[in-house]
Write an enzyme that holds these catalytic residues in place. Sequence first.
Site, PDB file in Angstrom:
ATOM      1  CD  GLU A 289     -16.586  -6.459 -55.855  1.00  0.00           C
ATOM      2  OE1 GLU A 289     -16.839  -7.206 -54.888  1.00  0.00           O
ATOM      3  OE2 GLU A 289     -15.881  -6.812 -56.813  1.00  0.00           O
TER       4      GLU A 289
ATOM      5  CG  ASN B  22     -21.445 -17.374 -53.190  1.00  0.00           C
ATOM      6  OD1 ASN B  22     -20.863 -17.249 -52.109  1.00  0.00           O
ATOM      7  ND2 ASN B  22     -20.833 -17.245 -54.350  1.00  0.00           N
TER       8      ASN B  22
ATOM      9  CB  SER C 226     -16.913 -12.276 -52.621  1.00  0.00           C
ATOM     10  OG  SER C 226     -15.931 -12.643 -53.553  1.00  0.00           O
TER      11      SER C 226
ATOM     12  CG  ASP D 273     -20.662  -6.186 -57.598  1.00  0.00           C
ATOM     13  OD1 ASP D 273     -21.194  -6.735 -56.621  1.00  0.00           O
ATOM     14  OD2 ASP D 273     -20.221  -6.820 -58.572  1.00  0.00           O
TER      15      ASP D 273
ATOM     16  CE  LYS E 198     -22.294 -14.666 -56.510  1.00  0.00           C
ATOM     17  NZ  LYS E 198     -21.199 -13.781 -56.884  1.00  0.00           N
TER      18      LYS E 198
ATOM     19  CG  HIS F 123     -16.652 -10.177 -59.795  1.00  0.00           C
ATOM     20  ND1 HIS F 123     -17.330 -10.487 -60.958  1.00  0.00           N
ATOM     21  CD2 HIS F 123     -16.492 -11.347 -59.129  1.00  0.00           C
ATOM     22  CE1 HIS F 123     -17.583 -11.785 -60.984  1.00  0.00           C
ATOM     23  NE2 HIS F 123     -17.084 -12.330 -59.891  1.00  0.00           N
TER      24      HIS F 123
ATOM     25  CG  HIS G 189     -20.490 -11.265 -52.492  1.00  0.00           C
ATOM     26  ND1 HIS G 189     -20.624 -12.631 -52.423  1.00  0.00           N
ATOM     27  CD2 HIS G 189     -19.804 -11.006 -53.630  1.00  0.00           C
ATOM     28  CE1 HIS G 189     -20.017 -13.178 -53.459  1.00  0.00           C
ATOM     29  NE2 HIS G 189     -19.512 -12.229 -54.205  1.00  0.00           N
TER      30      HIS G 189
HETATM   31  C1  LIG Z   1     -20.684 -13.599 -58.315  1.00  0.00           C
HETATM   32  C2  LIG Z   1     -20.339 -12.156 -58.576  1.00  0.00           C
HETATM   33  C3  LIG Z   1     -20.857 -11.471 -59.674  1.00  0.00           C
HETATM   34  C4  LIG Z   1     -21.606 -12.178 -60.758  1.00  0.00           C
HETATM   35  O1  LIG Z   1     -22.902 -12.487 -60.357  1.00  0.00           O
HETATM   36  P1  LIG Z   1     -23.602 -13.779 -61.019  1.00  0.00           P
HETATM   37  O2  LIG Z   1     -25.028 -13.538 -60.819  1.00  0.00           O
HETATM   38  O3  LIG Z   1     -23.059 -14.965 -60.279  1.00  0.00           O
HETATM   39  O4  LIG Z   1     -23.203 -13.807 -62.461  1.00  0.00           O
HETATM   40  C5  LIG Z   1     -20.645 -10.113 -59.785  1.00  0.00           C
HETATM   41  N1  LIG Z   1     -19.931  -9.439 -58.862  1.00  0.00           N
HETATM   42  C6  LIG Z   1     -19.369 -10.076 -57.801  1.00  0.00           C
HETATM   43  C7  LIG Z   1     -18.593  -9.293 -56.811  1.00  0.00           C
HETATM   44  C8  LIG Z   1     -19.547 -11.456 -57.629  1.00  0.00           C
HETATM   45  O5  LIG Z   1     -18.970 -12.084 -56.612  1.00  0.00           O
END
Ligand SMILES: *Cc1c(COP(=O)(O)O)cnc(C)c1O
Length: 406
Positions: free
Chosen positions: A184, A53, A188, A213, A247, A141, A216
């Site tokens: 989101e 990622n 992902s 969110d 990421k 998520h 990604h």
């Molecule tokens: C990876 C992820 C998170 C968490 O983020 P981190 O910084 O890795 O803790 C939150 N939401 C989604 C959709 C993710 O894929």
Amino acid sequence: MDFETYFASELDSVREDGRYRVFTDIKRHRGKFPHATRFIGEETQAVTVWCSNDYLGMGQHPKVLEAMHSSLDECGAGAGGTRNISGTNHYHVELEAELADLHGKESALLFTSGYVSNWAGLGTLAAKIPGCVVFSDSLNHASMIEGIRHSRAPYKVWKHNDVEDLDRMLSEFGPEVPKLVAFESVYSMDGDIAPIAEILDVCEKHGAMSYIDEVHAVGLYGQHGGGIAEREGLMDRITVIEGTLGKAFGVMGGYIAASRNLVDFVRSFASGFIFSTALPPAVAAGAAASIRHLKNSDAERELQQERVKQVRRKLDMLGIPHLDNPSHIIPVMVGDAKKCKMISDWLMDNHGIYVQPINYPTVPVGTERLRLTPSPVHDDGDIDRLVNALSEIWSQCELARMSAAA
Ligand SMILES: *Cc1c(COP(=O)(O)O)cnc(C)c1O
């Protein structure tokens, strides 16, 4: 109770289900990523990582490393406290200003990870707004789901990306009920993108807050890397934008960006923010350098999109089935947990190609896949080795190819 026996038997049942997770032990090489060394007992193996990622290779960007080295030498290792008790370093303050600016919001708040930002952000809003009802996309998520559950607020799950379903659910509650809609932008595992404008239309119609969110998408989309909402000119219509620094930005940490009062509210009430040591200053400095760079440079985003197209084109030529989607994520569909694991092992053992198999419960049974994430740091040779190896194993296992196969 015999605890050890209990632990062992639970683990056995995870193994029987084929869900036991074995971590691949690697060292990523700065300056050479996606190339890495894998450790297997006393042995090592040169591998190419295809499932990271660190989407743009910012984890090895010279500006990021320089910012981390100099702030480490300047401030030392840790923050030395929670944000309230001596742990607020000037690098945190600068990073929060950078994040607020990135999303066109008045304010931003840092957390130790994206997971914690969702858990604490959503959890606090849903718990502390009297009578709040949460409306959660069915593919949200785990961190959002945990935050919503933790809040103990009533919640409803709407069909994935289904705006009519959301509208119908919101209509079940009167205008006096405070509503929070959580979703989101880029999902992902399938790499599909939410109809954000339509979701916001519905939120506005019902007076609901919107919480997106963009984990990604930040760094990857929009003129300054502000995400899909920036690309579509929608940031000012969203109540809360959440993202990660771990990421595309290549470092670590999470955040929310919103109005000054909302951010101050979460800052003042979120246990997962208040009672936890602040991120190391060097991490904050590195993340800020990464964001600043990607605000002003499109080169990484453009090259990533080009690499994604290249991989898709070659998979199409060979008839290797992959989910069509409008993002940078390429799910190569296998549809069987054992085969998926077997292909992943074979790629690693025979070609040093590292793609983690994605099986249940991360994705539904029957949709097991290899999730490829091409990046600007993969070159033509890496891509050719990947698709040729996939083609070889597709033949060996007599897996179905798409009709477009040459
Ligand atoms: C990876 C992820 C998170 C968490 O983020 P981190 O910084 O890795 O803790 C939150 N939401 C989604 C959709 C993710 O894929």
